[in-house]
Design a protein around this motif. Structure first.
Motif, PDB file in Angstrom:
ATOM      1  N   ILE A  98       0.703  -1.496   0.129  1.00 39.64           N
ATOM      2  CA  ILE A  98      -0.089   0.031   0.149  1.00 39.64           C
ATOM      3  C   ILE A  98       1.081   1.315  -0.009  1.00 39.64           C
ATOM      4  N   LEU A  99       1.808   1.416   0.822  1.00 39.30           N
ATOM      5  CA  LEU A  99       2.650   2.376   0.964  1.00 39.30           C
ATOM      6  C   LEU A  99       3.518   2.391  -0.345  1.00 39.30           C
ATOM      7  N   ASN A 100       3.956   1.634  -0.991  1.00 40.60           N
ATOM      8  CA  ASN A 100       4.785   1.705  -2.274  1.00 40.60           C
ATOM      9  C   ASN A 100       3.558   2.250  -3.193  1.00 40.60           C
ATOM     10  N   GLN A 101       2.418   1.855  -3.191  1.00 42.27           N
ATOM     11  CA  GLN A 101       1.476   2.192  -4.255  1.00 42.27           C
ATOM     12  C   GLN A 101       1.036   3.570  -4.183  1.00 42.27           C
ATOM     13  N   VAL A 102       0.858   4.268  -2.773  1.00 38.85           N
ATOM     14  CA  VAL A 102       0.660   5.700  -2.870  1.00 38.85           C
ATOM     15  C   VAL A 102       1.780   6.577  -2.966  1.00 38.85           C
ATOM     16  N   ASN A 103       2.970   6.112  -3.190  1.00 43.46           N
ATOM     17  CA  ASN A 103       4.160   7.070  -3.180  1.00 43.46           C
ATOM     18  C   ASN A 103       4.247   7.966  -4.260  1.00 43.46           C
ATOM     19  N   THR A 104       3.321   7.726  -5.377  1.00 40.88           N
ATOM     20  CA  THR A 104       3.432   8.596  -6.328  1.00 40.88           C
ATOM     21  C   THR A 104       1.848   9.137  -6.604  1.00 40.88           C
ATOM     22  N   GLU A 105       1.026   8.680  -5.604  1.00 45.96           N
ATOM     23  CA  GLU A 105      -0.299   9.273  -5.828  1.00 45.96           C
ATOM     24  C   GLU A 105      -0.441  10.840  -5.315  1.00 45.96           C
ATOM     25  N   GLU A 106      -1.427  11.363  -5.863  1.00 47.03           N
ATOM     26  CA  GLU A 106      -1.811  12.973  -5.350  1.00 47.03           C
ATOM     27  C   GLU A 106      -2.738  12.982  -4.198  1.00 47.03           C
ATOM     28  N   VAL A 107      -2.638  13.750  -3.472  1.00 51.81           N
ATOM     29  CA  VAL A 107      -3.656  13.677  -2.272  1.00 51.81           C
ATOM     30  C   VAL A 107      -5.134  14.199  -2.782  1.00 51.81           C
ATOM     31  N   PRO A 108      -5.868  13.251  -2.327  1.00 48.37           N
ATOM     32  CA  PRO A 108      -7.477  13.568  -2.875  1.00 48.37           C
ATOM     33  C   PRO A 108      -7.850  14.838  -2.328  1.00 48.37           C
ATOM     34  N   VAL A 109      -8.578  15.497  -2.905  1.00 50.11           N
ATOM     35  CA  VAL A 109      -9.240  16.946  -2.482  1.00 50.11           C
ATOM     36  C   VAL A 109     -10.054  16.729  -1.346  1.00 50.11           C
ATOM     37  N   GLY A 110     -10.101  17.505  -0.382  1.00 48.03           N
ATOM     38  CA  GLY A 110     -10.645  17.496   0.922  1.00 48.03           C
ATOM     39  C   GLY A 110     -10.439  16.379   1.706  1.00 48.03           C
ATOM     40  N   LYS A 112      -8.414  15.829   4.836  1.00 49.80           N
ATOM     41  CA  LYS A 112      -7.665  16.351   5.934  1.00 49.80           C
ATOM     42  C   LYS A 112      -6.254  15.761   6.361  1.00 49.80           C
ATOM     43  N   ILE A 113      -5.293  16.731   6.656  1.00 49.73           N
ATOM     44  CA  ILE A 113      -4.098  16.211   7.159  1.00 49.73           C
ATOM     45  C   ILE A 113      -3.858  16.418   8.442  1.00 49.73           C
ATOM     46  N   PRO A 114      -3.817  15.639   9.514  1.00 52.15           N
ATOM     47  CA  PRO A 114      -3.624  15.898  10.741  1.00 52.15           C
ATOM     48  C   PRO A 114      -2.428  16.761  11.077  1.00 52.15           C
ATOM     49  N   ASP A 115      -2.528  17.454  12.143  1.00 55.75           N
ATOM     50  CA  ASP A 115      -1.154  18.282  12.603  1.00 55.75           C
ATOM     51  C   ASP A 115      -0.324  17.576  13.363  1.00 55.75           C
ATOM     52  N   ASN A 116      -0.704  16.435  14.100  1.00 54.00           N
ATOM     53  CA  ASN A 116       0.111  15.849  15.084  1.00 54.00           C
ATOM     54  C   ASN A 116      -0.679  14.214  15.283  1.00 54.00           C
ATOM     55  N   PHE A 117       0.101  13.723  16.208  1.00 53.30           N
ATOM     56  CA  PHE A 117      -0.381  11.959  16.376  1.00 53.30           C
ATOM     57  C   PHE A 117      -1.630  12.195  16.988  1.00 53.30           C
ATOM     58  N   THR A 118      -2.006  12.844  17.842  1.00 52.10           N
ATOM     59  CA  THR A 118      -3.216  12.857  18.898  1.00 52.10           C
ATOM     60  C   THR A 118      -4.481  13.092  17.656  1.00 52.10           C
ATOM     61  N   GLN A 119      -4.262  14.185  17.031  1.00 49.25           N
ATOM     62  CA  GLN A 119      -5.199  14.364  15.803  1.00 49.25           C
ATOM     63  C   GLN A 119      -5.412  13.173  14.931  1.00 49.25           C
ATOM     64  N   LEU A 120      -4.181  12.636  14.434  1.00 48.08           N
ATOM     65  CA  LEU A 120      -4.401  11.590  13.655  1.00 48.08           C
ATOM     66  C   LEU A 120      -5.391  10.584  14.068  1.00 48.08           C
ATOM     67  N   VAL A 121      -5.073  10.111  15.551  1.00 48.89           N
ATOM     68  CA  VAL A 121      -6.037   9.224  16.096  1.00 48.89           C
ATOM     69  C   VAL A 121      -7.348   9.538  16.370  1.00 48.89           C
ATOM     70  N   SER A 122      -7.520  10.853  16.657  1.00 50.32           N
ATOM     71  CA  SER A 122      -8.835  11.253  16.500  1.00 50.32           C
ATOM     72  C   SER A 122      -9.685  11.220  15.215  1.00 50.32           C
ATOM     73  N   ASP A 133      -6.046   5.828   2.095  1.00 48.22           N
ATOM     74  CA  ASP A 133      -6.244   6.911   2.798  1.00 48.22           C
ATOM     75  C   ASP A 133      -5.469   6.968   3.832  1.00 48.22           C
ATOM     76  N   PHE A 134      -5.243   6.174   4.634  1.00 47.46           N
ATOM     77  CA  PHE A 134      -4.170   6.164   5.774  1.00 47.46           C
ATOM     78  C   PHE A 134      -2.776   6.291   5.608  1.00 47.46           C
ATOM     79  N   ALA A 135      -2.482   5.596   4.382  1.00 46.09           N
ATOM     80  CA  ALA A 135      -1.161   5.500   3.897  1.00 46.09           C
ATOM     81  C   ALA A 135      -0.948   6.727   3.225  1.00 46.09           C
ATOM     82  N   ILE A 136      -1.980   7.476   2.514  1.00 49.39           N
ATOM     83  CA  ILE A 136      -1.797   8.940   1.987  1.00 49.39           C
ATOM     84  C   ILE A 136      -1.454   9.943   3.047  1.00 49.39           C
ATOM     85  N   ILE A 137      -2.255   9.840   4.167  1.00 50.30           N
ATOM     86  CA  ILE A 137      -2.261  10.633   5.264  1.00 50.30           C
ATOM     87  C   ILE A 137      -0.667  10.703   6.010  1.00 50.30           C
TER      88      ILE A 137
END
Length: 504
Positions: A98-110, A112-122, A133-137
């Protein structure tokens, strides 16, 4: 492994030796059994027992001896017997794909990229993200962190550059107050040295040190450390050379703070009759080129190349930079045989510190330039300025100064493409064939940029050199290395106290 026959011969039980696992129990019908059947049964078991033993050993080795049933054993060993891999290994492979697949992919519109680990978990709890999606984030978070780290490092370098090139408030204050003292206090203007010691300034039986500097505090540390470390301080003569604007303050300091029994001469560049534009063409060349570095166009920085002419009566001198500290008696330097060479220096291409002591010509010159590639060897060992023994008699027989001028002018004509700003590169060329390597313990480098400098090595060195941006008198100086310098600062001095000089 144990085999049990019941007294009535109606059952046979196979169990592990520790009694925890009943591996197999066979019941035999009483009326239909024959000795022939029993014999065949035992024969089959003889073939099965080694395999059962191996399986039991595997269970024990894998830490599953808590299983108390054959069913548990089957669940543990089943996948291996069927050739299926561990689920965790398969999961790692899936994540990698999955990580290898998203290496060249663009971020989908809309997205949201978390600012920190706590926000990622939330976000993961509140949104139904796919593995993709998780791999792209995750990718975007890491790229943003890398970008911020690069920006922070660049900002740190810029801040260090400005801090290193500016004059600290305390040192500026010290210069102003001492200059004022020179104009108002006759004692601060007294002749240095006293008239009776003037003949000593050209007496070759003394140990003569040359110290060009516009930093009063640094000069005080160099002279004080040399005198305190010397076994014969009464034989030491310091020739402190400074620029015109610092001369009054520098003279005041050494007039008011005598370093007895050593002799100190303070002289401004404007007081040397030999330093004319005809004799020093380098200045006119650099100024006409509009070089923006004050240090590069400062006559003090180029002064070392004119020592034979500035001190015509001296035979052998030790040249010192103002960012050094002397920790050992240096009089044996005058006994070193330079073998007819001009410059006794520590080579910087070999040593314990692979960063500081790994400098060759390729580190200073642009070997993609045809003139450099044709004239120099990239693997030639470099050497250090800062503590050098100069045989002025041998020097006067060479064309070192002319070579220095020629290459400096060539670099200016080439728009500074032969080497970056600095006085060491042209000196490396000018002194080629005139260098006598000396023991590295005489001169330890890198205390101004190597944070991981060995404290034990510092203690053993005769001279330690804070070359680099992190000077000990600056806030950006390394705290653990500053005490080796600050121990020679007289913090009880009235001028030092009133100017609130950095104390460590």
């Amino acid at each position: 492994m144990q085999l049990h026959f019941s007294p009535s011969m109606r059952s046979v039980t196979i169990s592990s030796s520790n009694g925890f696992i009943d591996l197999m129990k066979i019941k035999v019908a009483a009326r239909h059994i024959s000795y022939r059947t029993l014999f065949h049964t035992i024969l089959i078991l003889a073939f099965l027992l080694p395999f059962v033993f191996i399986l039991t050993a595997l269970v024990t080795l894998e830490g599953v001896n808590k299983c108390s049933s054959f069913d548990c054993l089957g669940r543990r060993l089943g996948p291996k017997l069927l050739g299926r891999g561990d689920d965790s290994e398969r999961l790692v492979k899936d994540v990698y794909n999955i990580l290898n697949q998203v290496n060249t992919e663009e971020v989908p519109v809309g997205l949201k990229i978390p600012d920190n680990f706590t926000q990622l978990v939330s976000y993961m709890k509140s949104n139904k993200y796919t593995a993709n999606d998780f791999a792209i984030i995750l990718k975007q978070m890491m790229e943003r962190s890398e970008r911020e780290i690069r920006e922070s490092k660049f900002q740190e370098l810029m801040n260090k550059h400005f801090a290193a090139s500016s004059v600290p408030k305390g040192i500026h204050c010290l210069s102003l107050r001492l200059t004022d003292e020179y104009s108002s206090n006759a004692h601060a203007r007294r002749q240095l040295p006293s008239p009776e010691f003037l003949p000593v300034l050209s007496d070759n039986s003394y140990y003569h040190f040359i110290l060009p500097t516009d930093n009063i505090l640094a000069a005080a540390v160099v002279v004080t450390s040399a005198v305190q470390s010397s076994l014969t301080p009464e034989k030491i003569v310091f020739h402190v050379i400074t620029d015109k604007k610092t001369y009054a303050g520098m003279h005041s300091w050494f007039a008011l703070n005598t370093i007895s029994p050593a002799i100190v001469e303070v002289k401004g560049v404007h007081q040397f009759d030999w330093l004319t534009r005809d004799n020093v063409p380098v200045l006119e060349a650099v100024e006409n080129h509009n070089a923006r570095s004050p240090k590069y166009i400062s006559l003090l920085n180029h002064l070392r190349i004119y020592l034979p002419e500035l001190f015509p009566n001296l035979d052998k001198v030790v040249f010192l930079d103002d960012d050094i500290v002397i920790q050992r008696d240096l009089s044996p330097l005058w006994e070193i045989d330079l073998g007819g060479n001009v410059n006794g220096a520590v080579e910087t291409c070999k040593g314990e510190d692979s960063w500081v002591m790994s400098k060759r010509f390729r580190n200073y010159f642009n070997f993609s330039h045809p003139l450099v590639a044709k004239s120099l060897d990239p693997e030639e060992c470099a050497w250090a300025y800062g503590m050098n023994i100069f045989d002025l008699r041998a020097w006067r027989k060479t064309n070192i100064r002319e070579t220095y001028h020629a290459w400096l002018k060539e670099n200016l004509r080439s728009n500074l493409t032969l080497w970056k700003l600095g006085t060491l590169p042209p000196a490396l060329i000018a002194f080629r064939g005139h260098i006598q390597p000396i023991d590295p313990s005489w001169h330890m480098l890198g205390l101004g940029y190597q944070k991981n400098t060995s404290i034990e090595s510092v203690k053993k060195a005769a001279v330690i050199h804070y070359n680099g941006q992190s000077k000990p008198w600056l806030q950006i100086g390394y705290e653990h290395l500053r005490p080796f310098w600050s121990k020679y600062v007289n913090y009880s001095n009235e001028f030092v106290k009133n100017c609130h000089i950095l104390e460590s």
